[in-house]
Design an enzyme around this catalytic site. Structure first.
Site, mmCIF file in Angstrom:
data_model
loop_
_atom_site.group_PDB
_atom_site.id
_atom_site.type_symbol
_atom_site.label_atom_id
_atom_site.label_comp_id
_atom_site.label_asym_id
_atom_site.label_seq_id
_atom_site.Cartn_x
_atom_site.Cartn_y
_atom_site.Cartn_z
ATOM 1 N N LYS A 243 -11.323 2.827 13.107
ATOM 2 C CA LYS A 243 -10.346 3.421 13.516
ATOM 3 C C LYS A 243 -10.377 3.848 15.104
ATOM 4 O O LYS A 243 -9.687 3.505 15.853
ATOM 5 C CB LYS A 243 -10.103 4.726 12.965
ATOM 6 C CG LYS A 243 -9.259 4.435 11.327
ATOM 7 C CD LYS A 243 -8.216 3.419 11.353
ATOM 8 C CE LYS A 243 -7.653 3.056 10.262
ATOM 9 N NZ LYS A 243 -6.396 2.261 10.094
ATOM 10 N N ILE B 80 -2.168 11.344 3.606
ATOM 11 C CA ILE B 80 -0.722 11.342 3.396
ATOM 12 C C ILE B 80 -0.331 11.564 1.985
ATOM 13 O O ILE B 80 -0.937 10.932 1.137
ATOM 14 C CB ILE B 80 -0.415 10.199 3.795
ATOM 15 C CG1 ILE B 80 -0.457 9.693 5.434
ATOM 16 C CG2 ILE B 80 1.306 9.868 3.778
ATOM 17 C CD1 ILE B 80 0.169 10.633 6.203
ATOM 18 N N GLY C 49 0.810 -1.274 0.098
ATOM 19 C CA GLY C 49 0.061 0.027 -0.067
ATOM 20 C C GLY C 49 0.981 1.366 -0.057
ATOM 21 O O GLY C 49 2.187 1.074 -0.119
ATOM 22 N N TYR D 296 -15.192 3.308 8.095
ATOM 23 C CA TYR D 296 -13.454 3.528 8.147
ATOM 24 C C TYR D 296 -13.168 4.275 9.699
ATOM 25 O O TYR D 296 -12.618 3.514 10.592
ATOM 26 C CB TYR D 296 -13.008 4.332 7.208
ATOM 27 C CG TYR D 296 -11.401 4.783 7.202
ATOM 28 C CD1 TYR D 296 -10.686 3.847 7.021
ATOM 29 C CD2 TYR D 296 -11.140 5.959 7.236
ATOM 30 C CE1 TYR D 296 -9.319 4.094 6.921
ATOM 31 C CE2 TYR D 296 -9.765 6.366 7.369
ATOM 32 C CZ TYR D 296 -9.067 5.292 7.162
ATOM 33 O OH TYR D 296 -7.568 5.652 7.234
#
Ligand code: SER
Length: 320
Positions: free
Chosen positions: A147, A173, A11, A143
């Site tokens: 988390k 990122i 990834g 998601y």
């Protein structure tokens, strides 16, 4: 001697993390684990590579035993946009997969597990500016829910079983080596590819959408710095805010235009706009700064300059 296993190794973050960990600890001491995507020849040649699914606990157990693993960087995850298209898959991979890793950590008495969290752990009720480390955590995506669950479970395994689990809440990122996949912050990478290739980009977020971000070298440094911090200095474990910069889509486009003057952008927000609107605009990362000396290197200007240089060099010679 450290024996490290990295999940999600093919990834966006995993691929660069494996490279850095191999430089640091020796190629043969870092086992890269991917799911389906083929790794680069470089990754396969440099050190051990295995295919396994994190939802298959037995397969993960076999790898831990085979390589005598003591540390796991658990990077595999279904990101926010893909997670909204397939919440069941996001639950399976992000929650059941993480649970497998924590249980294996307990059973095999692993030394350390690193589990990244995200700005997606926050939600609509969270204060948006300079979001504190401790605040309302009520995410609206699968998601994000996965988390927060990861943060809570990681902290629980530390308190309850003494397993050294650590994690940080990444912002978006930005990187040029491996594309991100299925995230809401992906626009901030796509925009560079399109600006360099076609001088044109249609952004799936509104021009005024501000999100916290970080350039890959800072992402890798922060992950390894937290992993190596003396445990006695840590008051938090799995829930450190980290950030380097915040900008709107429009501000990023203007910064790119300084290097590529003809660059044009238009905006066609889609379902990802709602996800972005539920996330912070900027983060207070003072806990990370105090407890393990976190300090980013790249701001918007330095990141854009480096991205354009490196990505232009990478794309040169390609057919497009
Ligand atoms: N980059 C992630 C996403 O956009 C957030 O952690 O889903």
């Amino acid at each position: 001697m450290k024996k490290i296993l990295v999940t999600g190794a093919v990834g966006q973050i995993g691929s660069e993390l494996v490279e850095e960990l191999r430089n640091k600890y020796g190629n043969e001491n870092v086992v890269a684990v991917g799911h389906k995507t083929q790794p680069t020849e470089e990754m396969k040649k440099a050190g051990p590579f295995e295919f396994a699914n994190v939802t298959d606990k037995m397969a993960m157990a076999n790898l831990i035993a085979k390589y005598k693993i003591d540390t796991i960087y658990h990077m595999s995850s279904i990101l926010s946009a893909t997670g909204e298209k397939n919440p069941q898959l996001a639950f399976e991979v992000n929650i059941s997969g993480l649970y497998n890793i924590l249980e294996l950590g307990r059973e095999y008495k692993l030394e350390r597990i690193i589990i990244p969290s995200s700005i997606a752990a926050f939600g609509l009720d969270t204060p948006k500016d300079n979001t504190p480390n401790e605040t309302i955590m009520r995410p609206s995506t699968m998601y994000g829910i996965s988390k927060v669950t990861g943060e809570l479970l990681g902290n629980y395994y530390f308190q309850r079983f003494g397993l050294d689990v650590r994690g940080l809440r990444f912002p978006g990122i930005i990187s040029y080596k491996t594309l991100p996949g299925g995230g809401t912050t992906d626009y901030s990478v796509e925009i560079f590819y399109e600006a360099i290739k076609h001088k044109k980009y249609t952004c799936f977020l509104r021009e005024d959408t501000v999100l916290p971000m970080m350039y890959m070298p800072d992402c890798i440094n922060s992950t390894i710095q937290l992993a190596e911090a003396p445990i006695d200095n840590l008051k938090h474990h799995c829930d450190f805010n980290v950030t380097a910069m915040s900008f709107s889509a429009g501000e990023l486009a203007s910064a790119i235009k300084k290097h590529i003057p003809g660059f044009e952008i238009d905006y066609k927000p889609d379902f990802r706009q709602n996800i972005a609107d539920s996330w912070p605009k900027s983060l207070d990362d003072s806990a990370a700064r105090e407890e393990w000396n976190w300090q980013p290197e790249y701001d918007l200007i330095a990141m854009v300059k480096d991205m354009i240089e490196k990505l232009s060099a990478k794309l040169k010679g390609c057919c497009y």
